[in-house]
Scaffold this active site. Structure first.
Site, PDB file in Angstrom:
ATOM      1  CG  ASP A   1      -0.614  14.439 -44.334  1.00  0.00           C
ATOM      2  OD1 ASP A   1      -1.176  13.326 -45.736  1.00  0.00           O
ATOM      3  OD2 ASP A   1       0.781  14.382 -44.846  1.00  0.00           O
TER       4      ASP A   1
ATOM      5  CD1 TRP B   1       5.316  11.209 -46.111  1.00  0.00           C
ATOM      6  CD2 TRP B   1       5.914  13.230 -46.771  1.00  0.00           C
ATOM      7  NE1 TRP B   1       6.006  11.509 -47.484  1.00  0.00           N
ATOM      8  CE2 TRP B   1       5.489  12.591 -47.625  1.00  0.00           C
ATOM      9  CE3 TRP B   1       6.156  14.927 -46.828  1.00  0.00           C
ATOM     10  CZ2 TRP B   1       5.888  12.765 -49.023  1.00  0.00           C
ATOM     11  CZ3 TRP B   1       6.722  15.498 -48.113  1.00  0.00           C
ATOM     12  CH2 TRP B   1       6.337  14.101 -49.032  1.00  0.00           C
TER      13      TRP B   1
ATOM     14  CE  LYS C   1       2.145  10.319 -52.340  1.00  0.00           C
ATOM     15  NZ  LYS C   1       2.651  11.026 -51.200  1.00  0.00           N
TER      16      LYS C   1
HETATM   17  C1  LIG Z   1       3.041  12.293 -50.655  1.00  0.00           C
HETATM   18  C2  LIG Z   1       2.866  12.944 -49.436  1.00  0.00           C
HETATM   19  C3  LIG Z   1       2.902  14.126 -48.936  1.00  0.00           C
HETATM   20  C4  LIG Z   1       3.167  15.199 -50.215  1.00  0.00           C
HETATM   21  O1  LIG Z   1       2.402  15.009 -50.984  1.00  0.00           O
HETATM   22  P1  LIG Z   1       2.392  16.874 -52.299  1.00  0.00           P
HETATM   23  O2  LIG Z   1       0.873  16.694 -52.855  1.00  0.00           O
HETATM   24  O3  LIG Z   1       3.758  16.444 -52.415  1.00  0.00           O
HETATM   25  O4  LIG Z   1       2.511  18.027 -51.024  1.00  0.00           O
HETATM   26  C5  LIG Z   1       2.738  14.446 -47.676  1.00  0.00           C
HETATM   27  N1  LIG Z   1       1.949  13.525 -46.534  1.00  0.00           N
HETATM   28  C6  LIG Z   1       1.788  12.438 -46.891  1.00  0.00           C
HETATM   29  C7  LIG Z   1       1.448  11.434 -45.971  1.00  0.00           C
HETATM   30  C8  LIG Z   1       2.102  11.689 -48.035  1.00  0.00           C
HETATM   31  O5  LIG Z   1       1.519  10.446 -48.609  1.00  0.00           O
END
Ligand SMILES: *Cc1c(COP(=O)(O)O)cnc(C)c1O
Length: 362
Positions: free
Chosen positions: A174, A104, A198
């Protein structure tokens, strides 16, 4: 009705109580004779939902008054574009810095490179991202408009236990796979973002928490619906937002408050993770794939010493309702994602199964 223990990384399991509440009021929201997904995003009822969500977020995460809470289209990855569009121009050098701790972070760094200069100041790629690299502020170009980190690395099962001091350079995190799982000092961050799916609600939206002074730097080409200032000025309702996702998140936040808040949840998350890690560490049959001192408490990654048994392990786990334990293909092995909604009983059931599988296969 069947409910499994869902260890999927995302979309992930949500608290049963939240889903039951949503189900109970789905057809008739607050005696309107209409569903929450059938009412205007400008109605008083929806206004109450979004205000309540703001209020709960402020309280649960301790968000100071000089930060804005935004609900931004497109999930987490859309913020890989929105963050540089909005703040790479904070310094006219238009540089963004990244610590590469997994896929990511790599993706976010590449995306920022489309709008300016992307600089990778540290990386753990040499060991397939199984640790968090050393970082100190001397590694940071002072002309950086921001430093981007991924606080919890969903695929690899690592996390930043302590956040780097970046001085005057805003820290962007993030936190998709851990927001509200641990206590934070929000003042350490310029921007926090998290895709909802999540730990917070359904997929497709991102929560963005941004320090107010960072709203003033958007590149002129920034699309209106990716401009954080537009979101801030219009309470995330410049167009029809994903009202259902915001509603679901507000229920998750109510639930979290009922559970005793973030600090309580953090203790529980630590206990859940320890249960599994302690078992793995006590066994020669399993091993953890992340370095022990950088382990995540949300995504537990592990493998079997006899790798060829993995297929059986996953299949038998599913047959006892332990669902979605397959690791991401870049790591292999297994992964137990144990976000806030996973009860400790689910982690115990996993450990019991792992012990049993070990007995019958060694
Ligand atoms: C799952 C995840 C993403 C991607 O999320 P989307 O909503 O599918 O774009 C980005 N960063 C992290 C740390 C993730 O766990």
């Amino acid at each position: 009705m069947k409910r499994v223990y869902n260890f999927g990384a995302g979309p992930a399991m949500l608290p049963t109580e939240v889903m039951e509440k949503a189900q109970a009021e789905f057809l008739d929201y607050q005696e309107l004779g209409a569903s929450v997904i059938e009412i205007s995003h400008r109605s008083k009822e929806f206004d109450d939902i979004i205000n309540r969500s703001d209020e709960l977020l402020k309280e649960l995460a301790g968000i100071p008054d000089n930060y804005k809470i935004l609900y931004v289209h497109g999930g987490a990855q859309m913020q890989f574009s929105a963050v540089p569009l909005n703040i790479i121009n904070r310094n006219p050098a238009q540089k963004a810095s990244f610590v590469l701790t997994g896929n990511w972070a790599v993706k976010a760094s590449k995306e920022a490179g489309r709008y300016g200069t992307s600089m990778n100041v540290a990386s753990s790629e040499d060991k397939n991202f199984n640790y968090i690299p050393e970082f100190d502020s001397s590694m940071l170009d002072p002309e950086s408009s921001y430093l981007h980190i991924v606080s919890n690395n969903t695929l690899f099962g690592t996390r930043w236990h302590d956040f780097p001091d970046t001085g005057d350079v805003p820290l962007v995190a993030d936190m998709t796979s851990e927001f509200l799982s641990r206590k934070l000092n929000i003042n350490q961050f310029g921007v926090i973002f998290a895709g909802l799916q999540k730990n917070l609600g359904p997929a497709g939206l991102a929560l963005v928490i941004i320090r107010e002074d960072l709203l003033e730097h958007a590149l002129p080409l920034t699309p209106g619906l990716l401009n954080y200032k537009v979101y801030a000025e219009q309470h995330s309702l410049a167009n029809t937002n994903n009202t259902f996702a915001i509603y679901m998140m507000s229920l998750v936040l109510e639930w979290l408050k009922d559970q005793g808040g973030v600090e309580k949840m953090e203790h529980q998350n630590e206990a859940k993770a320890s249960l599994i890690y302690d078992f793995i560490d006590s066994s020669d049959f399993y091993y953890g794939t992340a370095q022990a001192n950088h382990r995540s408490i949300m995504n537990v990654t592990f493998n079997l010493a006899k790798g060829d048994l993995l297929g059986d392990f996953l299949k038998q786990a599913e047959s006892v309702d332990l669902y979605a334990l397959k690791g991401h293909r870049v790591v292999g092995g297994a992964r137990a994602s144990i976000y806030n909604a996973m009860p400790i009983a689910g982690c115990q059931a996993l450990v019991d199964f792992m012990a049993e599988f070990e007995r019958s296969n060694s």
